[in-house]
Write a protein that holds these residues in place. Structure first.
Motif, PDB file in Angstrom:
ATOM      1  N   ASN A  63      -0.792  11.653   5.284  1.00 25.56           N
ATOM      2  CA  ASN A  63      -1.851  12.636   5.505  1.00 25.56           C
ATOM      3  C   ASN A  63      -2.317  13.357   4.244  1.00 25.56           C
ATOM      4  O   ASN A  63      -3.499  13.650   4.092  1.00 25.56           O
ATOM      5  CB  ASN A  63      -1.382  13.681   6.528  1.00 25.56           C
ATOM      6  N   GLY A  64      -1.393  13.657   3.355  1.00 23.96           N
ATOM      7  CA  GLY A  64      -1.743  14.441   2.185  1.00 23.96           C
ATOM      8  C   GLY A  64      -1.706  13.647   0.905  1.00 23.96           C
ATOM      9  O   GLY A  64      -1.189  12.531   0.860  1.00 23.96           O
ATOM     10  N   PRO A  65      -2.245  14.215  -0.181  1.00 24.36           N
ATOM     11  CA  PRO A  65      -2.235  13.516  -1.471  1.00 24.36           C
ATOM     12  C   PRO A  65      -0.833  13.449  -2.053  1.00 24.36           C
ATOM     13  O   PRO A  65       0.004  14.327  -1.817  1.00 24.36           O
ATOM     14  CB  PRO A  65      -3.163  14.375  -2.338  1.00 24.36           C
ATOM     15  N   VAL A  66      -0.578  12.403  -2.834  1.00 21.07           N
ATOM     16  CA  VAL A  66       0.730  12.169  -3.459  1.00 21.07           C
ATOM     17  C   VAL A  66       0.506  11.881  -4.937  1.00 21.07           C
ATOM     18  O   VAL A  66      -0.304  11.023  -5.293  1.00 21.07           O
ATOM     19  CB  VAL A  66       1.455  10.981  -2.790  1.00 21.07           C
ATOM     20  N   GLY A  67       1.216  12.588  -5.792  1.00 24.05           N
ATOM     21  CA  GLY A  67       1.100  12.369  -7.225  1.00 24.05           C
ATOM     22  C   GLY A  67       2.100  11.342  -7.727  1.00 24.05           C
ATOM     23  O   GLY A  67       3.269  11.356  -7.321  1.00 24.05           O
ATOM     24  N   VAL A  68       1.661  10.452  -8.600  1.00 27.59           N
ATOM     25  CA  VAL A  68       2.526   9.456  -9.233  1.00 27.59           C
ATOM     26  C   VAL A  68       2.133   9.368 -10.705  1.00 27.59           C
ATOM     27  O   VAL A  68       1.102   9.910 -11.120  1.00 27.59           O
ATOM     28  CB  VAL A  68       2.394   8.064  -8.564  1.00 27.59           C
ATOM     29  N   ARG A  69       2.954   8.674 -11.481  1.00 23.34           N
ATOM     30  CA  ARG A  69       2.633   8.446 -12.897  1.00 23.34           C
ATOM     31  C   ARG A  69       2.697   6.960 -13.179  1.00 23.34           C
ATOM     32  O   ARG A  69       3.645   6.282 -12.773  1.00 23.34           O
ATOM     33  CB  ARG A  69       3.583   9.205 -13.810  1.00 23.34           C
ATOM     34  N   LEU A  70       1.706   6.449 -13.878  1.00 23.52           N
ATOM     35  CA  LEU A  70       1.622   5.033 -14.218  1.00 23.52           C
ATOM     36  C   LEU A  70       1.123   4.895 -15.654  1.00 23.52           C
ATOM     37  O   LEU A  70       0.036   5.388 -15.988  1.00 23.52           O
ATOM     38  CB  LEU A  70       0.672   4.299 -13.259  1.00 23.52           C
TER      39      LEU A  70
ATOM     40  N   TRP B 187      -4.288   9.071  -2.093  1.00 25.11           N
ATOM     41  CA  TRP B 187      -4.658   9.733  -0.841  1.00 25.11           C
ATOM     42  C   TRP B 187      -5.373   8.747   0.051  1.00 25.11           C
ATOM     43  O   TRP B 187      -5.717   7.642  -0.375  1.00 25.11           O
ATOM     44  CB  TRP B 187      -5.523  10.966  -1.105  1.00 25.11           C
ATOM     45  N   ARG B 188      -5.558   9.119   1.309  1.00 29.42           N
ATOM     46  CA  ARG B 188      -6.247   8.235   2.257  1.00 29.42           C
ATOM     47  C   ARG B 188      -7.494   8.917   2.793  1.00 29.42           C
ATOM     48  O   ARG B 188      -7.483  10.119   3.109  1.00 29.42           O
ATOM     49  CB  ARG B 188      -5.309   7.861   3.417  1.00 29.42           C
ATOM     50  N   ASP B 189      -8.568   8.126   2.909  1.00 31.24           N
ATOM     51  CA  ASP B 189      -9.822   8.671   3.423  1.00 31.24           C
ATOM     52  C   ASP B 189      -9.788   8.742   4.949  1.00 31.24           C
ATOM     53  O   ASP B 189      -8.744   8.486   5.579  1.00 31.24           O
ATOM     54  CB  ASP B 189     -11.015   7.851   2.926  1.00 31.24           C
ATOM     55  N   ALA B 190     -10.909   9.074   5.545  1.00 30.59           N
ATOM     56  CA  ALA B 190     -10.964   9.269   6.998  1.00 30.59           C
ATOM     57  C   ALA B 190     -10.636   7.999   7.763  1.00 30.59           C
ATOM     58  O   ALA B 190     -10.216   8.048   8.925  1.00 30.59           O
ATOM     59  CB  ALA B 190     -12.348   9.785   7.403  1.00 30.59           C
ATOM     60  N   GLN B 191     -10.820   6.843   7.145  1.00 31.34           N
ATOM     61  CA  GLN B 191     -10.510   5.563   7.781  1.00 31.34           C
ATOM     62  C   GLN B 191      -9.096   5.093   7.459  1.00 31.34           C
ATOM     63  O   GLN B 191      -8.685   4.002   7.868  1.00 31.34           O
ATOM     64  CB  GLN B 191     -11.519   4.481   7.338  1.00 31.34           C
TER      65      GLN B 191
END
Length: 327
Positions: free
Chosen positions: A18-25, A33-37
């Motif tokens: 549901n919410g944004p997730v931070g990562v490092r690459l 994050w995921r959009d409405a679809q």
């Protein structure tokens, strides 16, 4: 940096909901994050307004919302709302950089730069398409070691009797038989690799000789295909383990394993526990290695005939132009 053109795993699919997730690459902070679809997106994890991290924000009506001033950005990265100025229409330059995203092997993969006119494929995990095999992800493991060092360890059998004594090897049987190494269109491959193992898998009850095939299919992806002793698998099926690494910085990595096994009886926890035991035996050794980066100069470290696959891997990296995590 050619590594930016490659696809890299950054998170489990199940971790981005549901919410944004931070990562490092590759030293870049990325927000997933995921959009409405429900489609996964990847942006730079920095709001272009005042530099706050999007990963501290939320998804609002299908847009990514900054936690600081509530600016909202659509799936394309374009700013679509500035709450402090409701009548303002953000111009095209009010945007955030987005990256390529794919979902495969239970993981979310990100490509930081798409080379012009070229579609770079995901690393291949052939066992994924075999419906007779059960798939289970293990990890992540955050490791203070470079991605190439971790790949090379995965390809190395001569440490089994010392690092994995009583599990994958024994000090009484450390001699390595000759094995074959070849180049492939996507990397390097070793066949006819043999090891006598006290516990070759979760259900082993006695030592057995196991035949391995190792293959590197991308700079930071490696596969192990195993043919266990008779009677411990079904109908001669070739079980596999995929090693997928996110190079966070030149000397830090996030690691996942994906198992493709014929064992449908054991719980996920039990399968993961066996893999956890093996990798956590490797981890302190990996983190002790110096230099942290993998040296590609053949004179930098000593070698023996048992190291033919790791030497081939180093030549492959050098030929690819890899610079991240090597020296």
């Amino acid at each position: 940096m050619m590594e930016k053109n490659q696809w890299h795993p950054v998170a489990l699919i199940s971790d981005v909901t549901n919410g944004p997730v931070g990562v490092r690459l590759l030293g870049q902070d990325v927000v997933l994050w995921r959009d409405a679809q429900g489609v996964a997106k990847a942006f730079v994890d920095r709001c272009p307004h005042r530099g706050a991290r999007f990963s501290l924000g939320r998804v609002n009506e299908g847009n990514l919302e900054c936690p600081y001033h509530g600016w909202q950005f659509s799936t394309t990265g374009q700013c679509v709302k500035v709450p402090a100025v409701p009548g303002f229409t953000p111009p095209p330059q009010h945007c955030v950089k987005s990256f390529g995203v794919q979902e495969a092997y239970g993981l979310i993969w990100v490509q930081l730069e798409k080379p012009e006119g070229v579609d770079v494929p995901l690393p291949v995990f052939e066992a994924e398409g075999d419906e007779r095999l059960r798939k289970v992800n293990c990890g992540p493991y955050d490791v203070q070691a470079s991605a190439p060092r971790i790949i090379e360890n995965f390809l190395d059998m001569s440490h089994f009797g010392f690092v994995h004594e009583g599990w994958l090897g024994s000090r009484d049987t450390t001699e390595m038989s000759p094995y074959n190494v070849e180049t492939t269109p996507t990397g390097v491959k070793a066949t006819n690799c043999k090891a006598v193992q006290p516990i070759s898998n979760l259900h082993s009850t006695k030592p057995a000789e196991v035949h391995y095939t190792y293959e590197v299919t991308a700079p930071y992806t490696a596969l192990l295909t195993k043919i266990p002793e008779d009677g411990t698998t079904k109908d001669g099926w070739r079980e596999a383990i995929g090693l997928f690494i996110c190079p966070m910085t030149p000397t830090t990595s996030r690691v996942w394993f994906r198992l493709a096994v014929a064992d449908f009886e054991s719980s996920d926890d039990k399968l993961q526990a066996f893999q956890h035991t093996i990798f956590t035996q490797d981890q302190p050794v990996l983190e002790s290695q110096l230099p942290k980066e993998l040296p590609l100069d053949p004179r930098a470290e000593l070698h023996s005939s048992a190291d033919r696959m790791s030497s081939a891997y180093r030549r492959y990296l050098k030929g690819c132009g890899v610079t991240f995590g090597v020296c």
